[in-house]
Design an enzyme around this catalytic site. Sequence first.
Site, mmCIF file in Angstrom:
data_model
loop_
_atom_site.group_PDB
_atom_site.id
_atom_site.type_symbol
_atom_site.label_atom_id
_atom_site.label_comp_id
_atom_site.label_asym_id
_atom_site.label_seq_id
_atom_site.Cartn_x
_atom_site.Cartn_y
_atom_site.Cartn_z
ATOM 1 N N HIS A 1 -6.931 -3.558 9.970
ATOM 2 C CA HIS A 1 -8.209 -4.227 9.715
ATOM 3 C C HIS A 1 -9.035 -4.218 11.007
ATOM 4 O O HIS A 1 -9.201 -5.250 11.654
ATOM 5 C CB HIS A 1 -7.959 -5.655 9.223
ATOM 6 C CG HIS A 1 -7.223 -5.723 7.914
ATOM 7 N ND1 HIS A 1 -6.797 -6.896 7.341
ATOM 8 C CD2 HIS A 1 -6.845 -4.732 7.048
ATOM 9 C CE1 HIS A 1 -6.188 -6.642 6.179
ATOM 10 N NE2 HIS A 1 -6.198 -5.335 5.998
ATOM 11 N N HIS B 1 -2.736 1.963 8.456
ATOM 12 C CA HIS B 1 -3.809 1.113 7.911
ATOM 13 C C HIS B 1 -3.921 -0.137 8.761
ATOM 14 O O HIS B 1 -2.921 -0.775 9.077
ATOM 15 C CB HIS B 1 -3.479 0.731 6.463
ATOM 16 C CG HIS B 1 -4.344 -0.374 5.936
ATOM 17 N ND1 HIS B 1 -5.722 -0.296 5.897
ATOM 18 C CD2 HIS B 1 -4.030 -1.601 5.435
ATOM 19 C CE1 HIS B 1 -6.204 -1.417 5.394
ATOM 20 N NE2 HIS B 1 -5.208 -2.225 5.111
ATOM 21 N N GLU C 1 0.831 -1.220 0.000
ATOM 22 C CA GLU C 1 0.000 0.000 0.000
ATOM 23 C C GLU C 1 0.862 1.265 0.000
ATOM 24 O O GLU C 1 0.360 2.361 0.226
ATOM 25 C CB GLU C 1 -0.929 0.027 1.235
ATOM 26 C CG GLU C 1 -1.830 -1.164 1.409
ATOM 27 C CD GLU C 1 -3.044 -1.181 0.476
ATOM 28 O OE1 GLU C 1 -3.131 -0.311 -0.410
ATOM 29 O OE2 GLU C 1 -3.879 -2.082 0.640
HETATM 30 O O1 2HA Z 1 -0.401 -4.791 4.367
HETATM 31 O O2 2HA Z 1 -3.416 -4.914 4.839
HETATM 32 O O3 2HA Z 1 -4.234 -3.979 2.495
HETATM 33 C C1 2HA Z 1 -1.362 -5.737 4.088
HETATM 34 C C2 2HA Z 1 -2.676 -5.086 3.903
HETATM 35 C C3 2HA Z 1 -3.021 -4.650 2.538
HETATM 36 ZN ZN ZN Z 2 -5.406 -4.188 4.423
#
Ligand code: 2HA
Ligand code: ZN
Length: 271
Positions: A147, A145, A122
């Site tokens: 999840h 970033h 990313e």
């Molecule tokens: O880095 O989360 O979206 C791994 C991820 C890609």
């Molecule tokens: Zn991701």
Amino acid sequence: MRITDQNPLLKKLIENVAEVAGYLWERGWAERNAGNISVNISALISGETIGINSHPFVEMTTPYPELASMLFLVTGTGKRMRDLARKPLDNALLIQLNKKGSGYYVLSREKSSDDIFMPTSEFPTHLGIHQMVKRRGSKETVVLHTHATELVALTQIQEYCNQEKLNKLLWGMHPETMVFLPQGIGFVPYVTPGTDDIATESLKVLKKHPIVLWEKHGVFCIGDSIIDTFDNIDIMTKSAKIFFLTRSAGYSPEGLSDKELETLKVIASNF
Ligand code: 2HA
Ligand code: ZN
């Protein structure tokens, strides 16, 4: 000698990144190699001369001229947050863009090193965001970033794949969500991870919101400290958790009223 050895500010920043990487893992937001972090560290290293010739150089497909000569700490592709927490410099790279902003030197590796790896997949999105921040002259240095499970789960419900409804729900679950994040969260409909589209769509949304939620994937958050950036995602996720917990107990969450939210908004503006 590592470039961190004589730089206490950089050393502290790397410790903070490692601390947050540990939180991401503990929260269950960082399965396998999920998530990535970059920090613009140019302000911490300015004035130091760096011998770039002995470091590996990587040409980029898209140039970032406004980031020319800037320095970044960035997590490595395929690297795990739980490993970053223990050994940050084995799982992240210190890089410097060249004078045209068309490629970068990996300062934390020598050309002869047998442990050279690439930045996160990313990375173009991260650089696009850093360039937007530079252009508008604001002070965010961190792009994170992850999840964040409960926020991603909300995007599996079509009703909440709508920015207005999503924010009303999240603000309504806990007063501090409005106090700390009155700008709310931005929403980006599903786009394939790692593509230019996701960078373009995220950039549009990040102009107005410090957090963007990618449908069925995760969040991208910007901030001026890695700890605060994490806190903002944590606050939003807490609201999503309260929603699901209430639902799981068989009730429909009541939420805060418009009047209650207005009062909190005033508090937020004086904060
Ligand atoms: O880095 O989360 O979206 C791994 C991820 C890609
Ligand atoms: Zn991701």
